[in-house]
Design a protein around this motif. Structure first.
Motif, PDB file in Angstrom:
ATOM      1  N   ALA A   8     -84.729 -78.559 -85.399  1.00  0.00           N
ATOM      2  CA  ALA A   8     -84.880 -79.091 -84.047  1.00  0.00           C
ATOM      3  C   ALA A   8     -85.439 -78.031 -83.113  1.00  0.00           C
ATOM      4  CB  ALA A   8     -83.539 -79.578 -83.506  1.00  0.00           C
ATOM      5  N   LEU A   9     -86.232 -78.489 -82.165  1.00  0.00           N
ATOM      6  CA  LEU A   9     -86.753 -77.645 -81.088  1.00  0.00           C
ATOM      7  C   LEU A   9     -86.211 -78.162 -79.766  1.00  0.00           C
ATOM      8  CD1 LEU A   9     -88.711 -75.553 -79.801  1.00  0.00           C
ATOM      9  CD2 LEU A   9     -90.491 -77.330 -79.897  1.00  0.00           C
ATOM     10  N   ILE A  10     -85.604 -77.275 -78.991  1.00  0.00           N
ATOM     11  CA  ILE A  10     -85.182 -77.607 -77.634  1.00  0.00           C
ATOM     12  C   ILE A  10     -86.159 -76.948 -76.663  1.00  0.00           C
ATOM     13  CG2 ILE A  10     -83.346 -77.517 -75.919  1.00  0.00           C
ATOM     14  CD1 ILE A  10     -81.325 -77.273 -78.155  1.00  0.00           C
ATOM     15  N   LEU A  11     -86.775 -77.762 -75.835  1.00  0.00           N
ATOM     16  CA  LEU A  11     -87.776 -77.274 -74.890  1.00  0.00           C
ATOM     17  C   LEU A  11     -87.082 -76.724 -73.647  1.00  0.00           C
ATOM     18  CD1 LEU A  11     -90.177 -80.322 -75.208  1.00  0.00           C
ATOM     19  CD2 LEU A  11     -90.482 -78.073 -76.266  1.00  0.00           C
ATOM     20  N   ALA A  12     -87.271 -75.438 -73.393  1.00  0.00           N
ATOM     21  CA  ALA A  12     -86.548 -74.789 -72.294  1.00  0.00           C
ATOM     22  C   ALA A  12     -87.407 -73.778 -71.549  1.00  0.00           C
ATOM     23  CB  ALA A  12     -85.292 -74.103 -72.843  1.00  0.00           C
ATOM     24  N   LYS A  28     -83.223 -73.799 -65.685  1.00  0.00           N
ATOM     25  CA  LYS A  28     -82.591 -75.107 -65.537  1.00  0.00           C
ATOM     26  C   LYS A  28     -81.682 -75.472 -66.708  1.00  0.00           C
ATOM     27  CE  LYS A  28     -85.363 -78.639 -65.059  1.00  0.00           C
ATOM     28  NZ  LYS A  28     -86.157 -79.788 -64.550  1.00  0.00           N
ATOM     29  N   PRO A  29     -82.064 -75.252 -67.977  1.00  0.00           N
ATOM     30  CA  PRO A  29     -81.167 -75.640 -69.075  1.00  0.00           C
ATOM     31  C   PRO A  29     -79.862 -74.854 -69.132  1.00  0.00           C
ATOM     32  CG  PRO A  29     -83.422 -75.468 -69.854  1.00  0.00           C
ATOM     33  CD  PRO A  29     -83.388 -74.864 -68.478  1.00  0.00           C
ATOM     34  N   LEU A  30     -79.773 -73.758 -68.388  1.00  0.00           N
ATOM     35  CA  LEU A  30     -78.530 -72.980 -68.361  1.00  0.00           C
ATOM     36  C   LEU A  30     -77.661 -73.309 -67.152  1.00  0.00           C
ATOM     37  CD1 LEU A  30     -79.662 -69.436 -69.589  1.00  0.00           C
ATOM     38  CD2 LEU A  30     -78.588 -71.278 -70.902  1.00  0.00           C
ATOM     39  N   LEU A  31     -78.116 -74.210 -66.288  1.00  0.00           N
ATOM     40  CA  LEU A  31     -77.270 -74.629 -65.169  1.00  0.00           C
ATOM     41  C   LEU A  31     -76.062 -75.399 -65.702  1.00  0.00           C
ATOM     42  CD1 LEU A  31     -80.011 -75.823 -62.665  1.00  0.00           C
ATOM     43  CD2 LEU A  31     -78.610 -73.752 -62.472  1.00  0.00           C
ATOM     44  N   PRO A  32     -74.894 -75.227 -65.096  1.00  0.00           N
ATOM     45  CA  PRO A  32     -73.682 -75.852 -65.641  1.00  0.00           C
ATOM     46  C   PRO A  32     -73.606 -77.347 -65.351  1.00  0.00           C
ATOM     47  CG  PRO A  32     -73.160 -74.595 -63.654  1.00  0.00           C
ATOM     48  CD  PRO A  32     -74.599 -74.318 -63.967  1.00  0.00           C
ATOM     49  N   VAL A  33     -73.195 -78.104 -66.370  1.00  0.00           N
ATOM     50  CA  VAL A  33     -72.889 -79.525 -66.246  1.00  0.00           C
ATOM     51  C   VAL A  33     -71.522 -79.749 -66.880  1.00  0.00           C
ATOM     52  CG1 VAL A  33     -73.513 -81.858 -66.964  1.00  0.00           C
ATOM     53  CG2 VAL A  33     -75.298 -80.247 -66.265  1.00  0.00           C
ATOM     54  N   LEU A  61     -87.422 -66.726 -66.905  1.00  0.00           N
ATOM     55  CA  LEU A  61     -86.144 -66.011 -67.042  1.00  0.00           C
ATOM     56  C   LEU A  61     -85.634 -66.075 -68.485  1.00  0.00           C
ATOM     57  CD1 LEU A  61     -84.417 -67.269 -63.742  1.00  0.00           C
ATOM     58  CD2 LEU A  61     -85.594 -65.084 -64.110  1.00  0.00           C
ATOM     59  N   GLU A  62     -86.554 -65.886 -69.423  1.00  0.00           N
ATOM     60  CA  GLU A  62     -86.242 -66.172 -70.819  1.00  0.00           C
ATOM     61  C   GLU A  62     -85.211 -65.243 -71.438  1.00  0.00           C
ATOM     62  OE1 GLU A  62     -89.998 -66.180 -72.733  1.00  0.00           O
ATOM     63  OE2 GLU A  62     -90.348 -64.032 -72.500  1.00  0.00           O
ATOM     64  N   GLU A  63     -85.057 -64.070 -70.878  1.00  0.00           N
ATOM     65  CA  GLU A  63     -84.062 -63.154 -71.454  1.00  0.00           C
ATOM     66  C   GLU A  63     -82.636 -63.663 -71.297  1.00  0.00           C
ATOM     67  OE1 GLU A  63     -84.321 -62.396 -67.160  1.00  0.00           O
ATOM     68  OE2 GLU A  63     -85.861 -62.595 -68.728  1.00  0.00           O
ATOM     69  N   GLN A  64     -82.446 -64.643 -70.399  1.00  0.00           N
ATOM     70  CA  GLN A  64     -81.092 -65.167 -70.198  1.00  0.00           C
ATOM     71  C   GLN A  64     -80.622 -66.054 -71.352  1.00  0.00           C
ATOM     72  OE1 GLN A  64     -80.131 -66.822 -66.372  1.00  0.00           O
ATOM     73  NE2 GLN A  64     -81.484 -65.413 -65.255  1.00  0.00           N
ATOM     74  N   PHE A  65     -81.556 -66.624 -72.110  1.00  0.00           N
ATOM     75  CA  PHE A  65     -81.140 -67.559 -73.165  1.00  0.00           C
ATOM     76  C   PHE A  65     -80.416 -66.875 -74.312  1.00  0.00           C
ATOM     77  CE2 PHE A  65     -84.161 -70.141 -70.863  1.00  0.00           C
ATOM     78  CZ  PHE A  65     -83.544 -71.387 -70.878  1.00  0.00           C
ATOM     79  N   PRO A  66     -80.984 -65.846 -74.942  1.00  0.00           N
ATOM     80  CA  PRO A  66     -80.203 -65.195 -76.000  1.00  0.00           C
ATOM     81  C   PRO A  66     -78.933 -64.537 -75.485  1.00  0.00           C
ATOM     82  CG  PRO A  66     -82.264 -64.022 -75.593  1.00  0.00           C
ATOM     83  CD  PRO A  66     -82.345 -65.305 -74.841  1.00  0.00           C
ATOM     84  N   ALA A  67     -78.962 -64.081 -74.247  1.00  0.00           N
ATOM     85  CA  ALA A  67     -77.750 -63.487 -73.680  1.00  0.00           C
ATOM     86  C   ALA A  67     -76.644 -64.526 -73.558  1.00  0.00           C
ATOM     87  CB  ALA A  67     -78.058 -62.866 -72.318  1.00  0.00           C
ATOM     88  N   ALA A  68     -77.001 -65.761 -73.223  1.00  0.00           N
ATOM     89  CA  ALA A  68     -76.000 -66.809 -73.023  1.00  0.00           C
ATOM     90  C   ALA A  68     -75.606 -67.512 -74.314  1.00  0.00           C
ATOM     91  CB  ALA A  68     -76.534 -67.841 -72.024  1.00  0.00           C
ATOM     92  N   LEU A  69     -76.566 -67.684 -75.232  1.00  0.00           N
ATOM     93  CA  LEU A  69     -76.344 -68.540 -76.398  1.00  0.00           C
ATOM     94  C   LEU A  69     -76.224 -67.780 -77.714  1.00  0.00           C
ATOM     95  CD1 LEU A  69     -78.994 -71.264 -75.462  1.00  0.00           C
ATOM     96  CD2 LEU A  69     -76.539 -71.253 -74.887  1.00  0.00           C
ATOM     97  N   GLY A  70     -76.712 -66.559 -77.737  1.00  0.00           N
ATOM     98  CA  GLY A  70     -76.608 -65.771 -78.951  1.00  0.00           C
ATOM     99  C   GLY A  70     -77.400 -66.363 -80.098  1.00  0.00           C
TER     100      GLY A  70
END
Length: 233
Positions: A8-12, A28-33, A61-70
């Motif tokens: 799967a590919l998640i577009l972010a 946007k995909p890291l905003l809390p819901v 702000l792509e560096e935030q994704f691996p930091a948040a999701l590992g």
């Protein structure tokens, strides 16, 4: 033995202009819901439904994704990242983003994979292995899930034939949910690094009668504005 679940590919990768100022400092995909990042709802659903390999494309702000999701291990997933900002100076749009990671998603032109936008909220959607197997066994290049039109998009995107094909014209029209299954052959001629939206490829598949679609009636929100985000609680 059952075949392995598709990847799967998640577009972010998008900037999320309509979500500013919330997206000035957070993708946007890291905003809390409801207590967790929006993208995490997809990760949990994919893991629940048997998917094990996920690619996330990023730019803003792509560096935030691996930091948040590992690496995805907390969900039983293997996450890889496609850094479009680092590699290409910005987002490649949907078809361009898929083409960049096609060798990771598929081994050959007949392989299929899921694509879902990281900024839609659809907590009940099932990434069905049976649906993927039926799609893989047929001739279609893509299978889209459509939803009833929201007030902010009353004109919709596609009509639906009695045979389950997406149509460019006709009534009633429905909104493309940004969830779909795709065959790698659809993207093999897209040069890596080219910025290209998906819509022209979908329209070509419609002309060739190779774009399937079905209606999804579960909860679905395009989290495109701060007001829509707030409405999710």
């Amino acid at each position: 033995m059952n075949p392995p679940a598709p990847k799967a590919l998640i577009l972010a990768a998008g900037r999320g202009e309509r979500m500013r100022p919330l997206t000035d400092h957070t993708p946007k995909p890291l905003l809390p819901v409801r207590g967790k990042p929006l993208i995490e709802w997809h990760l949990e659903a994919l893991a629940r439904d048997g998917v094990r390999d996920v690619v996330i494309n990023t730019a803003w702000l792509e560096e935030q994704f691996p930091a948040a999701l590992g690496d995805g291990s907390r969900w039983g997933l293997r996450i890889r990242y496609s850094f479009e900002g680092r590699d290409h100076g910005g987002a490649l749009e949907t078809a361009g983003g898929i083409a960049k990671v096609l060798p990771t998603l598929a081994d050959g032109p007949d392989d299929v994979f899921w694509v879902v936008s990281g900024d839609v909220f659809t907590p009940g959607f099932v990434f069905s292995a049976d649906a993927a197997a039926r799609f893989a066994a047929g001739p279609a290049l893509a299978h889209l899930w459509l939803v009833p039109n929201a007030p902010h998009h009353p004109q919709g995107d596609f009509a639906l034939s009695p045979q389950g094909l997406a149509l460019a014209d006709g009534e009633p029209r429905y909104t493309w949910s940004s969830i779909g299954l795709y065959r790698a052959a659809m993207f093999v001629n897209v040069p890596v690094g080219r910025r290209l939206p998906l819509r022209p490829l979908l329209e070509d598949a419609i002309r060739r009668q190779r774009l399937q679609a079905e209606l999804y009636h579960g909860a679905w929100t395009d989290v495109g504005t701060p007001e829509r985000l707030a409405s999710l609680g």
